[in-house]
Write a protein that holds these residues in place. Structure first.
Motif, PDB file in Angstrom:
ATOM      1  N   LYS A  11       0.801  -1.179   0.078  1.00  0.00           N
ATOM      2  CA  LYS A  11       0.022  -0.033  -0.067  1.00  0.00           C
ATOM      3  C   LYS A  11       0.903   1.225  -0.026  1.00  0.00           C
ATOM      4  CE  LYS A  11      -3.565   2.333   2.811  1.00  0.00           C
ATOM      5  NZ  LYS A  11      -4.253   2.434   3.964  1.00  0.00           N
ATOM      6  N   GLU A  12       1.801   1.235   0.771  1.00  0.00           N
ATOM      7  CA  GLU A  12       2.735   2.379   0.771  1.00  0.00           C
ATOM      8  C   GLU A  12       3.455   2.625  -0.505  1.00  0.00           C
ATOM      9  OE1 GLU A  12       5.341   1.614   4.124  1.00  0.00           O
ATOM     10  OE2 GLU A  12       3.895   2.165   5.874  1.00  0.00           O
ATOM     11  N   LYS A  14       2.419   1.862  -3.369  1.00  0.00           N
ATOM     12  CA  LYS A  14       1.482   2.291  -4.329  1.00  0.00           C
ATOM     13  C   LYS A  14       1.325   3.572  -4.374  1.00  0.00           C
ATOM     14  CE  LYS A  14      -1.043  -1.928  -5.663  1.00  0.00           C
ATOM     15  NZ  LYS A  14      -2.464  -2.677  -5.491  1.00  0.00           N
ATOM     16  N   GLU A  15       1.082   4.186  -3.087  1.00  0.00           N
ATOM     17  CA  GLU A  15       0.817   5.691  -2.414  1.00  0.00           C
ATOM     18  C   GLU A  15       2.110   6.527  -3.157  1.00  0.00           C
ATOM     19  OE1 GLU A  15       0.247   5.513   1.344  1.00  0.00           O
ATOM     20  OE2 GLU A  15      -1.754   5.082   1.249  1.00  0.00           O
ATOM     21  N   TRP A  16       3.222   5.900  -2.722  1.00  0.00           N
ATOM     22  CA  TRP A  16       4.607   6.737  -3.284  1.00  0.00           C
ATOM     23  C   TRP A  16       4.493   6.793  -4.673  1.00  0.00           C
ATOM     24  CZ3 TRP A  16       8.784   5.886  -6.290  1.00  0.00           C
ATOM     25  CH2 TRP A  16       9.815   6.609  -6.078  1.00  0.00           C
ATOM     26  N   LEU A  17       4.409   5.703  -5.497  1.00  0.00           N
ATOM     27  CA  LEU A  17       4.357   5.795  -7.054  1.00  0.00           C
ATOM     28  C   LEU A  17       3.406   6.680  -7.474  1.00  0.00           C
ATOM     29  CD1 LEU A  17       5.076   1.937  -7.684  1.00  0.00           C
ATOM     30  CD2 LEU A  17       6.576   3.758  -8.287  1.00  0.00           C
ATOM     31  N   THR A  18       2.248   6.842  -6.845  1.00  0.00           N
ATOM     32  CA  THR A  18       1.221   7.406  -7.340  1.00  0.00           C
ATOM     33  C   THR A  18       1.570   9.093  -7.235  1.00  0.00           C
ATOM     34  OG1 THR A  18      -0.623   5.779  -6.761  1.00  0.00           O
ATOM     35  CG2 THR A  18      -1.262   8.263  -7.023  1.00  0.00           C
ATOM     36  N   LYS A  19       2.156   9.382  -6.107  1.00  0.00           N
ATOM     37  CA  LYS A  19       2.763  10.822  -5.998  1.00  0.00           C
ATOM     38  C   LYS A  19       3.868  11.152  -7.077  1.00  0.00           C
ATOM     39  CE  LYS A  19       1.426  11.154  -1.054  1.00  0.00           C
ATOM     40  NZ  LYS A  19       1.805  11.166   0.229  1.00  0.00           N
ATOM     41  N   VAL A  21       4.523   9.718  -9.975  1.00  0.00           N
ATOM     42  CA  VAL A  21       3.972   9.885 -11.290  1.00  0.00           C
ATOM     43  C   VAL A  21       3.525  11.114 -11.410  1.00  0.00           C
ATOM     44  CG1 VAL A  21       2.552   9.036 -12.999  1.00  0.00           C
ATOM     45  CG2 VAL A  21       3.843   7.356 -11.583  1.00  0.00           C
ATOM     46  N   VAL A  22       2.782  11.895 -10.585  1.00  0.00           N
ATOM     47  CA  VAL A  22       2.019  12.947 -10.616  1.00  0.00           C
ATOM     48  C   VAL A  22       3.253  14.071 -10.539  1.00  0.00           C
ATOM     49  CG1 VAL A  22       0.751  14.718  -9.434  1.00  0.00           C
ATOM     50  CG2 VAL A  22      -0.164  12.472  -9.432  1.00  0.00           C
ATOM     51  N   TYR A  23       4.250  13.931  -9.695  1.00  0.00           N
ATOM     52  CA  TYR A  23       5.407  14.817  -9.685  1.00  0.00           C
ATOM     53  C   TYR A  23       6.230  14.672 -11.012  1.00  0.00           C
ATOM     54  CZ  TYR A  23      10.180  16.837  -8.715  1.00  0.00           C
ATOM     55  OH  TYR A  23      10.931  17.534  -8.781  1.00  0.00           O
ATOM     56  N   GLU A  25       5.123  14.295 -14.188  1.00  0.00           N
ATOM     57  CA  GLU A  25       4.197  14.761 -15.327  1.00  0.00           C
ATOM     58  C   GLU A  25       4.488  16.221 -15.112  1.00  0.00           C
ATOM     59  OE1 GLU A  25       0.616  12.614 -14.596  1.00  0.00           O
ATOM     60  OE2 GLU A  25       1.160  11.153 -15.907  1.00  0.00           O
TER      61      GLU A  25
END
Length: 212
Positions: A11-12, A14-19, A21-23, A25
């Motif tokens: 879970k941690e 996935k949360e890090w990867l989501t942030k 990817v946004v950064y 981009e």
């Protein structure tokens, strides 16, 4: 590992990867001079031609990057054993040469402490099938990736060089760990020579394979 702890880590991540990817981009691509480039120099699956073709070719590229003010990082401390005196001799000063010889000596002593001998274990069976006959032959080919530029600095695993130019990083001989250390140390590209073929890549930096 307990399944609950595994799910927490997942879970941690996935949360890090989501942030991340946004950064990523949000970043704007800009041009930079070649002097800002840092390349890692790696090899794997070496054969008798590695030290004749692919490794010297990477060495020429390394020299060109250094010539314009960039940085190239050579690693795999175990792969320098047998030719360490040549890299030390090419150091920018006696202190840097001594630092390099020290990390090679320390690495070899750690291996001996667990009952192994790097000198008798190399060349590896795959290297022998590829035509390599001695440890020195393999090591001479390996250090060719550094070209002819003076050894400017020695850094520990995953540390970012403080100096520009040709640098040696104290990394394991295992390709995956070595490439990861280069990435952590600031390399944007890794040039990877291979004679017998190696699948090693990286999710962090582009790994460009150079065949013999």
């Amino acid at each position: 590992m307990k399944i609950g702890l595994y799910l927490t880590y997942l879970k941690e991540a996935k949360e890090w990867l989501t942030k991340a990817v946004v950064y990523s981009e949000s970043l704007e691509r800009v041009e930079a001079e070649a002097k800002e480039l840092t390349i890692g120099l790696e090899c794997g699956g070496s054969d008798a031609w590695s030290g004749v073709t692919a490794n010297p070719a990477i060495g020429v590229c390394s020299d060109k990057i250094v010539e314009v003010g960039g940085t190239s990082i050579l690693g795999e401390t175990t792969e320098a054993i047998g030719a360490e005196h040549l890299l030390a001799k090419n150091a920018v000063n006696r202190e840097v040469g001594k630092q390099f010889l020290t990390i090679v000596k320390d690495y070899e002593e750690r291996i001996k402490a667990v009952g192994e001998d790097i000198r008798s274990a190399n060349p590896a069976p795959g290297n022998i099938v590829g035509g390599l006959t001695t440890l020195e032959e393999k090591s001479l080919g390996c250090i060719k990736k550094g070209g002819s530029s003076p050894l400017n600095e020695v850094v520990q695993y995953a540390d970012k060089p403080k100096e520009k130019g040709f640098v040696f990083m104290d990394t394991p001989g295992y390709d995956v760990e070595s490439v990861a250390g280069f990435a952590a140390g600031g390399a944007q590209i890794v040039l990877f020579s291979t004679g017998k073929g190696s699948p090693t890549g990286s999710p962090i930096v582009p790994v460009i394979k150079v065949g013999n």
